[in-house]
Design a protein around this motif. Sequence first.
Motif, short mmCIF file in Angstrom:
data_model
loop_
_atom_site.label_atom_id
_atom_site.label_comp_id
_atom_site.label_asym_id
_atom_site.label_seq_id
_atom_site.Cartn_x
_atom_site.Cartn_y
_atom_site.Cartn_z
N UNK A 377 0.71 -1.14 0.02
CA UNK A 377 -0.06 -0.07 -0.05
C UNK A 377 0.83 1.18 0.02
N UNK A 381 -2.41 11.78 3.95
CA UNK A 381 -3.29 12.60 4.74
C UNK A 381 -3.09 14.07 4.29
N UNK A 398 1.26 9.06 6.77
CA UNK A 398 1.26 8.29 5.52
C UNK A 398 2.40 7.66 5.21
N UNK A 415 -11.25 -3.01 1.85
CA UNK A 415 -11.23 -1.54 1.15
C UNK A 415 -12.16 -1.57 0.07
N UNK B 54 -12.71 3.42 3.74
CA UNK B 54 -12.16 2.19 4.19
C UNK B 54 -13.08 1.31 5.05
N UNK B 93 -1.05 -1.89 10.09
CA UNK B 93 -0.53 -1.97 8.83
C UNK B 93 -0.29 -0.56 7.93
N UNK B 94 -1.75 0.03 8.39
CA UNK B 94 -1.81 1.49 7.67
C UNK B 94 -2.29 2.68 8.72
N UNK B 97 0.04 5.11 9.91
CA UNK B 97 0.20 6.05 9.16
C UNK B 97 -0.78 7.13 8.92
N UNK B 98 -1.84 6.95 8.69
CA UNK B 98 -3.02 7.74 8.65
C UNK B 98 -3.24 8.49 9.90
N UNK B 100 -1.63 9.70 12.08
CA UNK B 100 -0.55 10.74 12.34
C UNK B 100 -1.02 12.00 11.63
#
Lengths: 425, 117
Positions: A377, A381, A398, A415, B54, B93-94, B97-98, B100
């Motif tokens: 992925x 943001x 991100x 998703x 999501x 996993x993600x 990151x988001x 933040x």
Amino acid sequence: MNRRIFLGQSAALLGASAGMNKLALASSKTKAKVVVVGAGYGGATTAKYIRMLSNNGIEVTLVEPNSDFISCPLSNLVIGGSQQISALTTPYDGLSDKYGVNMVKDRVTKIDAQKKTVTTGNGSTLAYDKLVLAPGIDMNFDAIEGLAEASRDGNALQAWKAGPETVALHQQLADMPDGGVFAIAIPLAPYRCPPGPYERACQVAHYMKQNKPKSKVIVLDANPDVASKGKLFKAAWNDIYPGMVDYRPSHRVIGVDGKNKTIRFEFEDELKADVMNILPPMHAGNLVKEAGLANMNDRWAEVSFLNFASTQAKDVHIVGDSIQTAPRMPKSGHMANQQAKVTAAAIVAEINDFPVNPNPVVTNTCYSFVDTNMVVHVASVHQYDSEKATFLAVKGAGGLSPEANQLESVYAWGWAKNIWSDTVA
Amino acid sequence: MTKVQNRKIETRIRYSVIGVLMGFGLLGHAKVNAETIDAQRVYNLALANTCASCHGTNGVSVPGAGVPVINDLTAEQIAESMRGYKDGGREGTIMHQLAKGYTDEQIEIIAQVLGKK
């Protein structure tokens, strides 16, 4: 309908009943009308969210020639043969049945921004208070000599809008002899879906590995390096498909010969390929371009990022791949879905005469399948910066998957199911 | 969570949003009229809607979709989880990151909108 009168009435009513929901009140009066053109990730989401955020107080008509939504994200799996196009297809019924969006199965042929009307293919005229254009991208076939003809004849497909062409490209791969060459040509960025061509190379290689192990996929990239998730894709090519993916950076295609299946370059020797998947440079959807709204280099549409309003025409908003994006903002389905929600909120605000959200946020999440169950992925943001009047990617937020992994294939499908539902169901 | 606690959170959120709006110069005074309540509702929803791509519209996932379900969490649980991802205390996993990318105030608003009522 006269919007000023509409606003005056609802303001008067509001004064008489402070605390009541103004939008609910508006619904008992003549409703404001929004016309949305194009029911992809951007347009369909805008239509649905205007209905939701206005408590159904705004009338929304969505003009789209197709009867089903077919997702571009995940469509490389159809080319690689592990999925059918039906798995990526959602009917538009939910938008009309659950959200009361008026679906018009047609194209828009003309926009009159003065009279605030659009004309559809069957000659009907639709009046709007606000117009939202979400036609995605179209291809600049003229940039590559012979491509328009080769594409029309099926000798050099794009399959960059999921649908029959996606299935046709898979068929060409299936019909290719073992030992054949599948060439993918990538234009200079920006183009729709930056990681898409590299994921496609993985999926074509996956098919070859299972079915035609002597074959090769040659990636002809006009860019100097892989435009997205570079390390992760290169790792997949080396580790999963050794010797099968031939990546050639800085290869700009200038011509194709559909009959002889040859590709010509700006500098390098010409190349013969059994299957030619040639992506030319892209621009804003033809509707936007022909309406004179692609005012950035006659290619993309400039918008104000607080409400995605065209800088060219009043009360016209443009979302999705047609716009000149903010820095580091990709042209992706997820991003179009996110832009759509900012746009919907802004349109509801403007019609109800309150300020648009001064601080919108959008995110991007993009999963790529390097085989059928290993995924990588990239995420980001983007917060609106009022000083610079644009979205800026938040530093430190991100990022990428550290490596391809199976857990994210579960999340990638999750998703997909959720964003398809969020967009059209 | 008790009603009183809920009300406290709601009040806190409302004041933080008013604070944000004042920061942007939208409100010349602290008086909240019906119009700003409407605006506030739309702004808050728009923020929470960023999660929907999501996690599903209004945080309601397609049954069995596979993305971690958030619509059975309370506002406090969502906020705590997001803060954990943001501060590095929680792995993902993600989401680390988001998370933040959002301010602490935005996380509070999102939690309040999407949290189980």
